[in-house]
Write a protein that holds these residues in place. Structure first.
Motif, PDB file in Angstrom:
ATOM      1  N   SER A   1     -11.991  71.959  77.533  1.00  0.00           N
ATOM      2  CA  SER A   1     -12.909  72.914  76.894  1.00  0.00           C
ATOM      3  C   SER A   1     -12.777  72.874  75.374  1.00  0.00           C
ATOM      4  CB  SER A   1     -12.604  74.323  77.404  1.00  0.00           C
ATOM      5  OG  SER A   1     -13.430  75.282  76.779  1.00  0.00           O
ATOM      6  N   ALA A   2     -11.539  72.762  74.919  1.00  0.00           N
ATOM      7  CA  ALA A   2     -11.313  72.698  73.468  1.00  0.00           C
ATOM      8  C   ALA A   2     -11.920  71.435  72.878  1.00  0.00           C
ATOM      9  CB  ALA A   2      -9.818  72.755  73.174  1.00  0.00           C
ATOM     10  N   ALA A   3     -11.789  70.304  73.587  1.00  0.00           N
ATOM     11  CA  ALA A   3     -12.363  69.045  73.090  1.00  0.00           C
ATOM     12  C   ALA A   3     -13.874  69.122  73.041  1.00  0.00           C
ATOM     13  CB  ALA A   3     -11.908  67.891  73.994  1.00  0.00           C
ATOM     14  N   ILE A   4     -14.467  69.668  74.090  1.00  0.00           N
ATOM     15  CA  ILE A   4     -15.929  69.802  74.119  1.00  0.00           C
ATOM     16  C   ILE A   4     -16.414  70.718  73.005  1.00  0.00           C
ATOM     17  CG2 ILE A   4     -17.837  70.725  75.498  1.00  0.00           C
ATOM     18  CD1 ILE A   4     -16.350  69.772  77.992  1.00  0.00           C
ATOM     19  N   SER A   5     -15.667  71.785  72.783  1.00  0.00           N
ATOM     20  CA  SER A   5     -16.037  72.719  71.709  1.00  0.00           C
ATOM     21  C   SER A   5     -15.975  72.021  70.348  1.00  0.00           C
ATOM     22  CB  SER A   5     -15.100  73.921  71.737  1.00  0.00           C
ATOM     23  OG  SER A   5     -15.398  74.817  70.689  1.00  0.00           O
ATOM     24  N   SER A   6     -14.957  71.191  70.152  1.00  0.00           N
ATOM     25  CA  SER A   6     -14.822  70.475  68.882  1.00  0.00           C
ATOM     26  C   SER A   6     -15.962  69.482  68.697  1.00  0.00           C
ATOM     27  CB  SER A   6     -13.487  69.736  68.827  1.00  0.00           C
ATOM     28  OG  SER A   6     -12.417  70.672  68.854  1.00  0.00           O
ATOM     29  N   ILE A   7     -16.336  68.810  69.790  1.00  0.00           N
ATOM     30  CA  ILE A   7     -17.472  67.875  69.703  1.00  0.00           C
ATOM     31  C   ILE A   7     -18.742  68.630  69.337  1.00  0.00           C
ATOM     32  CG2 ILE A   7     -18.931  66.335  71.080  1.00  0.00           C
ATOM     33  CD1 ILE A   7     -16.413  65.546  72.648  1.00  0.00           C
ATOM     34  N   GLY A   8     -18.888  69.805  69.936  1.00  0.00           N
ATOM     35  CA  GLY A   8     -20.071  70.614  69.621  1.00  0.00           C
ATOM     36  C   GLY A   8     -20.086  71.023  68.158  1.00  0.00           C
TER      37      GLY A   8
ATOM     38  N   ASN B   1       2.845  75.340  89.625  1.00  0.00           N
ATOM     39  CA  ASN B   1       2.827  74.320  88.575  1.00  0.00           C
ATOM     40  C   ASN B   1       1.515  73.554  88.569  1.00  0.00           C
ATOM     41  OD1 ASN B   1       5.417  75.069  87.898  1.00  0.00           O
ATOM     42  ND2 ASN B   1       6.415  73.386  88.996  1.00  0.00           N
ATOM     43  N   ILE B   2       1.004  73.254  89.759  1.00  0.00           N
ATOM     44  CA  ILE B   2      -0.288  72.555  89.853  1.00  0.00           C
ATOM     45  C   ILE B   2      -1.389  73.415  89.256  1.00  0.00           C
ATOM     46  CG2 ILE B   2      -2.025  71.702  91.472  1.00  0.00           C
ATOM     47  CD1 ILE B   2       0.283  70.877  93.332  1.00  0.00           C
ATOM     48  N   ALA B   3      -1.377  74.693  89.642  1.00  0.00           N
ATOM     49  CA  ALA B   3      -2.412  75.605  89.131  1.00  0.00           C
ATOM     50  C   ALA B   3      -2.319  75.717  87.612  1.00  0.00           C
ATOM     51  CB  ALA B   3      -2.258  76.978  89.780  1.00  0.00           C
ATOM     52  N   ASN B   4      -1.113  75.832  87.069  1.00  0.00           N
ATOM     53  CA  ASN B   4      -0.937  75.940  85.621  1.00  0.00           C
ATOM     54  C   ASN B   4      -1.381  74.664  84.908  1.00  0.00           C
ATOM     55  OD1 ASN B   4       0.109  78.522  85.874  1.00  0.00           O
ATOM     56  ND2 ASN B   4       2.243  77.812  85.981  1.00  0.00           N
ATOM     57  N   ALA B   5      -1.039  73.516  85.501  1.00  0.00           N
ATOM     58  CA  ALA B   5      -1.424  72.236  84.895  1.00  0.00           C
ATOM     59  C   ALA B   5      -2.937  72.077  84.907  1.00  0.00           C
ATOM     60  CB  ALA B   5      -0.758  71.083  85.640  1.00  0.00           C
ATOM     61  N   ASN B   6      -3.572  72.444  86.016  1.00  0.00           N
ATOM     62  CA  ASN B   6      -5.033  72.352  86.091  1.00  0.00           C
ATOM     63  C   ASN B   6      -5.689  73.293  85.085  1.00  0.00           C
ATOM     64  OD1 ASN B   6      -5.020  70.426  88.112  1.00  0.00           O
ATOM     65  ND2 ASN B   6      -5.057  71.947  89.778  1.00  0.00           N
ATOM     66  N   GLN B   7      -5.104  74.448  84.932  1.00  0.00           N
ATOM     67  CA  GLN B   7      -5.635  75.399  83.950  1.00  0.00           C
ATOM     68  C   GLN B   7      -5.481  74.845  82.536  1.00  0.00           C
ATOM     69  OE1 GLN B   7      -3.846  79.261  84.189  1.00  0.00           O
ATOM     70  NE2 GLN B   7      -5.240  80.198  82.719  1.00  0.00           N
ATOM     71  N   ALA B   8      -4.323  74.226  82.262  1.00  0.00           N
ATOM     72  CA  ALA B   8      -4.105  73.641  80.942  1.00  0.00           C
ATOM     73  C   ALA B   8      -5.060  72.481  80.689  1.00  0.00           C
ATOM     74  CB  ALA B   8      -2.654  73.164  80.832  1.00  0.00           C
TER      75      ALA B   8
ATOM     76  N   GLY C   1      -3.919  66.622  75.527  1.00  0.00           N
ATOM     77  CA  GLY C   1      -3.485  67.762  76.335  1.00  0.00           C
ATOM     78  C   GLY C   1      -4.002  67.669  77.761  1.00  0.00           C
ATOM     79  N   ASN C   2      -5.256  67.214  77.875  1.00  0.00           N
ATOM     80  CA  ASN C   2      -5.832  67.066  79.204  1.00  0.00           C
ATOM     81  C   ASN C   2      -5.073  66.019  80.008  1.00  0.00           C
ATOM     82  OD1 ASN C   2      -7.915  65.438  81.015  1.00  0.00           O
ATOM     83  ND2 ASN C   2      -8.637  67.559  80.904  1.00  0.00           N
ATOM     84  N   SER C   3      -4.716  64.911  79.342  1.00  0.00           N
ATOM     85  CA  SER C   3      -3.982  63.832  80.008  1.00  0.00           C
ATOM     86  C   SER C   3      -2.602  64.309  80.461  1.00  0.00           C
ATOM     87  CB  SER C   3      -3.837  62.635  79.077  1.00  0.00           C
ATOM     88  OG  SER C   3      -3.066  61.622  79.667  1.00  0.00           O
ATOM     89  N   LYS C   4      -1.924  65.003  79.571  1.00  0.00           N
ATOM     90  CA  LYS C   4      -0.609  65.523  79.932  1.00  0.00           C
ATOM     91  C   LYS C   4      -0.692  66.516  81.084  1.00  0.00           C
ATOM     92  CE  LYS C   4       1.718  65.016  75.445  1.00  0.00           C
ATOM     93  NZ  LYS C   4       2.397  65.749  74.347  1.00  0.00           N
ATOM     94  N   ALA C   5      -1.699  67.362  81.042  1.00  0.00           N
ATOM     95  CA  ALA C   5      -1.849  68.375  82.086  1.00  0.00           C
ATOM     96  C   ALA C   5      -2.132  67.723  83.436  1.00  0.00           C
ATOM     97  CB  ALA C   5      -2.968  69.344  81.719  1.00  0.00           C
ATOM     98  N   LYS C   6      -2.955  66.681  83.418  1.00  0.00           N
ATOM     99  CA  LYS C   6      -3.265  65.989  84.668  1.00  0.00           C
ATOM    100  C   LYS C   6      -2.030  65.293  85.232  1.00  0.00           C
ATOM    101  CE  LYS C   6      -8.215  65.232  84.057  1.00  0.00           C
ATOM    102  NZ  LYS C   6      -9.302  64.227  83.903  1.00  0.00           N
ATOM    103  N   LYS C   7      -1.237  64.705  84.323  1.00  0.00           N
ATOM    104  CA  LYS C   7      -0.001  64.066  84.781  1.00  0.00           C
ATOM    105  C   LYS C   7       0.965  65.099  85.360  1.00  0.00           C
ATOM    106  CE  LYS C   7      -0.133  60.129  81.601  1.00  0.00           C
ATOM    107  NZ  LYS C   7       0.522  59.458  80.452  1.00  0.00           N
ATOM    108  N   ALA C   8       1.015  66.245  84.695  1.00  0.00           N
ATOM    109  CA  ALA C   8       1.885  67.317  85.198  1.00  0.00           C
ATOM    110  C   ALA C   8       1.409  67.805  86.558  1.00  0.00           C
ATOM    111  CB  ALA C   8       1.936  68.468  84.199  1.00  0.00           C
ATOM    112  N   ALA C   9       0.093  67.935  86.707  1.00  0.00           N
ATOM    113  CA  ALA C   9      -0.469  68.366  87.982  1.00  0.00           C
ATOM    114  C   ALA C   9      -0.179  67.342  89.071  1.00  0.00           C
ATOM    115  CB  ALA C   9      -1.967  68.593  87.859  1.00  0.00           C
ATOM    116  N   LYS C  10      -0.252  66.042  88.699  1.00  0.00           N
ATOM    117  CA  LYS C  10       0.021  64.976  89.660  1.00  0.00           C
ATOM    118  C   LYS C  10       1.480  65.007  90.098  1.00  0.00           C
ATOM    119  CE  LYS C  10      -0.355  59.974  90.308  1.00  0.00           C
ATOM    120  NZ  LYS C  10      -0.745  58.683  89.675  1.00  0.00           N
ATOM    121  N   ARG C  11       2.397  65.176  89.130  1.00  0.00           N
ATOM    122  CA  ARG C  11       3.820  65.251  89.467  1.00  0.00           C
ATOM    123  C   ARG C  11       4.110  66.451  90.363  1.00  0.00           C
ATOM    124  NH1 ARG C  11       4.396  63.883  83.964  1.00  0.00           N
ATOM    125  NH2 ARG C  11       4.814  66.061  83.459  1.00  0.00           N
ATOM    126  N   ALA C  12       3.480  67.580  90.042  1.00  0.00           N
ATOM    127  CA  ALA C  12       3.684  68.785  90.850  1.00  0.00           C
ATOM    128  C   ALA C  12       3.144  68.584  92.260  1.00  0.00           C
ATOM    129  CB  ALA C  12       3.021  69.982  90.179  1.00  0.00           C
TER     130      ALA C  12
END
Length: 237
Positions: A217-224, A204-211, A15-26
């Motif tokens: 955050s979800a990944a870090i929480s899962s690791i924890g 779109n950039i703001a939404n992608a960065n938020q995503a 999800g983080n990778s997709k969001a970053k790509k979306a932010a980059k495209r935007a």
């Protein structure tokens, strides 16, 4: 729990990778729109003065006073008739004297005839003088009337030329102003559309960065959670 946590971690990374790509495209799209806006602004029509070509029409107004004259200034005194009268009187006297001398008449008779001839010629002369004076007066009045009409007509034509010239210049200026405003309206509408696209890409950039942040955050929480589960399993048996 371990499997679920692992799935969450993988999902967060993806999800983080997709969001970053979306932010980059935007961001790329935002930059493209910005360049397009800048290019459009550079090539916009220059601000004009629609009245810049308006010229003074004062040159069309000319001084007509030089064409005016006083036709009465050349009126003369009718002397020719008087001269004719005097010549004819002299001739009449001479002829009368010749006649009297030839017939042997008295001097008194000659004088009477001469006086009668003089009166007759004088009357004729006076009538001719009156006619000549009247003719000159009428000619002068006619010339004055003609000049008045000619000057009035020239003034009327000048007035039409100045009026129509001014109206044409104003109409041309108004036409230029209309064209400018119409083009400005079109350009502004185009800019508004591009600005709306720019605003959308910023969102779109703001939404992608938020995503991306949420996925991280979800990944870090899962690791924890996995770490907490592992520590719990290593505790007292």
């Amino acid at each position: 729990m371990g499997i679920g946590a692992a799935v969450s971690i993988v999902g967060g990374i993806i999800g983080n990778s997709k969001a970053k790509k979306a932010a980059k495209r935007a961001a790329q799209e935002r930059d493209r729109i910005n360049k397009k806006i800048n290019a459009f602004e550079r090539n916009r029509q220059a601000v004009i003065n629609p009245y810049s070509d308006v010229k003074s029409l004062a040159g069309l107004a000319t001084d007509l006073s030089s064409e005016m004259s006083n036709p009465y200034a050349t009126l003369g005194v009718a002397t020719s008739a008087a001269e004719i009268q005097m010549e004819q009187t002299d001739l009449a006297l001479a002829a009368t004297l010749d006649t009297l001398q030839a017939t042997g008449a008295s001097a008194g008779g000659a004088t009477a005839l001469a006086n009668a001839a003089a009166r007759s010629k004088k009357e004729v002369s006076a009538n001719i003088e009156q006619q000549e004076a009247q003719n000159e007066k009428l000619a002068a009045q006619g010339e004055a009337d003609l000049q008045t009409k000619q000057i009035a007509e020239k003034a009327r034509i000048q007035g039409i030329q100045i009026s129509e010239g001014g109206r044409e210049q104003v109409a041309q200026a108004q036409g230029e102003a209309f064209k400018f405003e119409a083009q400005e309206g079109r350009d502004q509408a185009t800019l508004d559309r591009m600005a709306a696209g720019l605003t959308q890409q910023e969102a779109n950039i703001a939404n992608a960065n938020q995503a991306a942040a949420a996925s991280t955050s979800a990944a870090i929480s899962s690791i924890g959670n996995i770490a907490s589960a592992g520590i719990g399993q290593l505790g007292p048996q």
